[in-house]
Write an enzyme that holds these catalytic residues in place. Structure first.
Site, PDB file in Angstrom:
ATOM      1  N   GLU A 342     -69.181 -51.985  39.293  1.00 27.78           N
ATOM      2  CA  GLU A 342     -69.345 -53.370  38.852  1.00 27.78           C
ATOM      3  C   GLU A 342     -68.185 -53.805  37.979  1.00 27.78           C
ATOM      4  O   GLU A 342     -67.688 -54.927  38.108  1.00 27.78           O
ATOM      5  CB  GLU A 342     -70.681 -53.539  38.116  1.00 27.78           C
ATOM      6  CG  GLU A 342     -71.913 -53.233  38.951  1.00 27.78           C
ATOM      7  CD  GLU A 342     -71.955 -53.960  40.291  1.00 27.78           C
ATOM      8  OE1 GLU A 342     -71.342 -55.040  40.429  1.00 27.78           O
ATOM      9  OE2 GLU A 342     -72.588 -53.446  41.219  1.00 27.78           O
ATOM     10  N   HIS A 428     -70.135 -55.596  52.214  1.00 28.50           N
ATOM     11  CA  HIS A 428     -70.315 -54.199  51.831  1.00 28.50           C
ATOM     12  C   HIS A 428     -69.898 -53.266  52.972  1.00 28.50           C
ATOM     13  O   HIS A 428     -69.287 -52.215  52.740  1.00 28.50           O
ATOM     14  CB  HIS A 428     -71.761 -53.939  51.406  1.00 28.50           C
ATOM     15  CG  HIS A 428     -72.140 -54.652  50.140  1.00 28.50           C
ATOM     16  ND1 HIS A 428     -72.622 -55.935  50.150  1.00 28.50           N
ATOM     17  CD2 HIS A 428     -72.078 -54.273  48.840  1.00 28.50           C
ATOM     18  CE1 HIS A 428     -72.851 -56.318  48.901  1.00 28.50           C
ATOM     19  NE2 HIS A 428     -72.528 -55.328  48.085  1.00 28.50           N
TER      20      HIS A 428
END
Length: 634
Positions: A342, A428
């Protein structure tokens, strides 16, 4: 044909070499403070600062940009504005620019210039493909219509900014509006940038500031991390790493009567913050020690973390990182690789070019998070979470193990190889090719676990720290709408900047890793070795180079060439730094169309030319002596 004189290329020398911090974290210099297991807390490594090198880089870049506007598709109505100066490794600086057209911001018009420790420009990247030439900058679509179009992109929107007029420079430049819509997408906060054609009302593209992802595990065992306080008043706020703190969904850091945190259970949010703080500390320190970056944002600051998100997910939204739980609600998603992932989005955003672009850019953003997760795991060397190239393996998010596999993405249904369909692949899954490239660069194809290549080749890895340095310095040449082809060019240039051309082993490995995931060679990409006229045979001309001056060969009036490939091979005496430029007559002046700007006495150019008039420009950056230029003309 009128042939004006081109300006003399000037020489700018940097007086100070930038240095980076390397090696293990020193413990002795820190005042003791105690954490979960009563171990000594450590402050982050320092990052070397070089004010003179920064100043020299800005001066060299400014002069280069003024002299080589055609390399950046500059029009007479363009204005360039320097937006950042980033310190890379091996004394290289990366100077970032954005542009306006008739005073209007240009989305996709950004570029980066690399300057080495001697103040020489060693490379450049630009995302803009064509020179802007708009018939009018007056929109025919209203702002209210553009705002409504943008708000329709989110099923749940909470408002939108007033549309801003921009020039959208992807492909053929167009006048457009940029609107930022705030709301939710699939239950996750969204801050969506939408581009609407200001002439037709067509939605051109969009990108989201909020980047969601998932990660692994929650146990790191007994660990130390930065906190603050004294006596009976303590906070999960790391004052030695500005911006790093952790707490619940209200944004406040957890506090306590002592400096001992968490109970080691997966359902404890405070324990989740222990893992998050530890991982953030390790990523911060890895960035400083291995890559020479100051903090997550690159300016000595980072992002605060929150735990307790009521979702089987985690995200970064430009201001914070937020972490949910596993599907069985037994673990917080705050192990090293997810936390570093992140924050990796924050690194992607705060390096040149930001995060804008299509699904290919989005996939590379996701892969960047995975890469920084792998780097941080390797740096931490925590036996409770050994370094690997799997993503989410410990969280076991839905009972099916890891969510991504970097050494063989196809094992989990993601593509191993780049193709044009990556632009249409979910972000992703689109992380697969770049993840695969990084594993091949770090570990190689025959390491354990083995990694299949897309071209059947064998790649020998360079080690994760070297791979990380090359990847990160390539990111410092990043422009908006980042692509795998652009990353190939940038990392090859970064390798030259880092390791020079005296040995091409590292360079050739970077190139082989890109070949192994099917990213083809790019026009104008850096080369290593060669030169000396070995690949150019048609015409030979000689001349004398003098430091700081240009020589035009075969003459200042140029030569005619049909459409096809023009090759140039320049060689000179050892110790003379020569640069080679191919220039084209555009009807009014000579403009650079290709350049080879290495740091040796040999340079080569291969250029796919249209029919026209061309000339060679031989420039001696330093040193003097005779040179030979061999070139082939279609």
């Amino acid at each position: 044909m009128k042939s004006p004189t081109s300006p003399t290329r000037s020489r700018v020398i940097g007086a100070v070499m930038a240095t980076t911090v390397a090696g293990a974290l020193a413990l002795a210099a820190q005042a003791p403070s105690y954490t979960q297991a009563g171990t000594e807390r450590t402050a982050p490594p320092a990052v070397a600062k070089d004010a003179q090198g920064r100043s020299d880089a800005m001066s060299a870049a400014k002069e280069y940009v003024a002299e080589h506007g055609s390399m950046f598709k500059k029009s007479k109505d363009d204005t360039f504005v320097r937006t950042g100066v980033h310190q890379g490794s091996a004394g290289t600086w990366y100077v970032a620019y954005e542009r306006t057209y008739q005073g209007i911001p240009v989305a996709g018009g950004d570029f980066v210039v690399a300057v080495n420790k001697d103040g020489k420009v060693t490379g450049r990247t630009s995302g803009q493909e064509k020179t802007i030439d708009l018939a009018s900058v007056q929109p025919t679509v209203s702002k209210s219509a553009a705002r409504s179009d943008a708000r329709a992109e989110l099923k749940k929107d909470e408002g939108a900014t007033a549309p801003q007029l921009v020039v959208y420079a992807e492909g053929t430049p167009r006048l457009a509006y940029e609107t930022v819509v705030t709301g939710e997408k699939s239950g996750i906060p969204s801050k969506l940038h939408v581009y609407t054609d200001a002439k037709t009302g067509e939605t051109l593209s969009s990108w989201d500031e909020v980047v969601a992802g998932t990660g692994s595990g929650y146990y790191n065992g007994s660990v130390s991390f930065g906190t603050s306080g004294s006596g009976t008043s303590w906070s999960m706020t790391d004052t030695s790493r500005s911006g790093q703190k952790c707490g619940g969904q209200n944004g406040a850091a957890y506090t306590g009567a002592d400096d001992v945190w968490g109970n080691g259970t997966g359902t404890s949010l405070e324990t989740g913050c222990v893992d998050a703080m530890y991982a953030m500390n390790k990523e911060w320190d890895m960035l400083a020690s291995w890559l020479g970056r100051s903090g997550i944002k690159g300016n000595g600051t980072g992002y605060p973390a929150r735990v307790g998100l009521n979702d089987v997910n985690a995200y970064w939204d430009g201001s914070i990182t937020n972490f949910g739980h596993s599907s069985d609600n037994a673990r917080q998603l705050t192990a090293i690789d997810i936390v570093a992932h992140e924050n990796g989005h924050g690194i992607f955003y705060t390096t040149p070019g930001g995060s804008s672009g299509d699904n290919e850019t989005g996939g590379m953003n996701e892969a960047t998070g995975d890469i920084f997760g792998a780097l941080t795991e390797a740096y931490a060397a925590n036996p409770n979470d050994p370094a690997d190239y799997l993503v989410g393996e410990e969280a076991n998010l839905t009972g099916s193990g890891p969510i991504r596999n970097m050494y063989n993405p196809s094992a989990l249904g993601d593509p191993n190889c780049w193709s044009t369909s990556i632009k249409n692949t979910e972000v992703h899954a689109a992380a697969g090719p770049l993840n695969h490239w990084f594993y091949l660069l770090a570990k190689g194809s025959s390491s354990s676990p083995a990694s299949p290549t897309c071209n059947g080749s064998t790649v020998t890895g360079l080690g994760i720290q070297t791979a990380g340095r090359i990847f990160y310095n390539g990111m410092l040449l990043k422009t908006s709408s980042w692509t795998h082809g652009a990353a190939r060019k940038a990392t090859l240039q970064a390798t030259i900047n880092l390791y020079g051309t005296s040995s091409c082993t590292t360079f050739n490995t970077v190139k082989a890793a890109w070949d192994a995931i099917s990213v083809p060679a790019q026009s104008g990409e850096a080369t290593c070795g060669g030169g000396g006229g070995t690949s150019c045979t048609e015409v030979t001309t000689t001349g004398s180079a003098m430091s700081g001056y240009s020589t035009y060969k075969p003459s200042s009036s140029g030569f005619s060439a049909a459409a096809g490939t023009i090759k140039g091979c320049l060689s000179g005496p050892t110790g003379v730094d020569l640069d080679l430029y191919l220039q084209r007559w555009n009807g009014a002046s000579w403009v650079d169309v290709a350049a080879s700007e290495g740091t040796t006495s040999t340079e080569t150019i291969t250029y796919s030319a249209t029919a026209g008039s061309y000339r060679w420009d031989v420039y001696a950056y330093s040193g003097s002596g005779s040179f030979t230029l061999k070139y082939d003309v279609p």
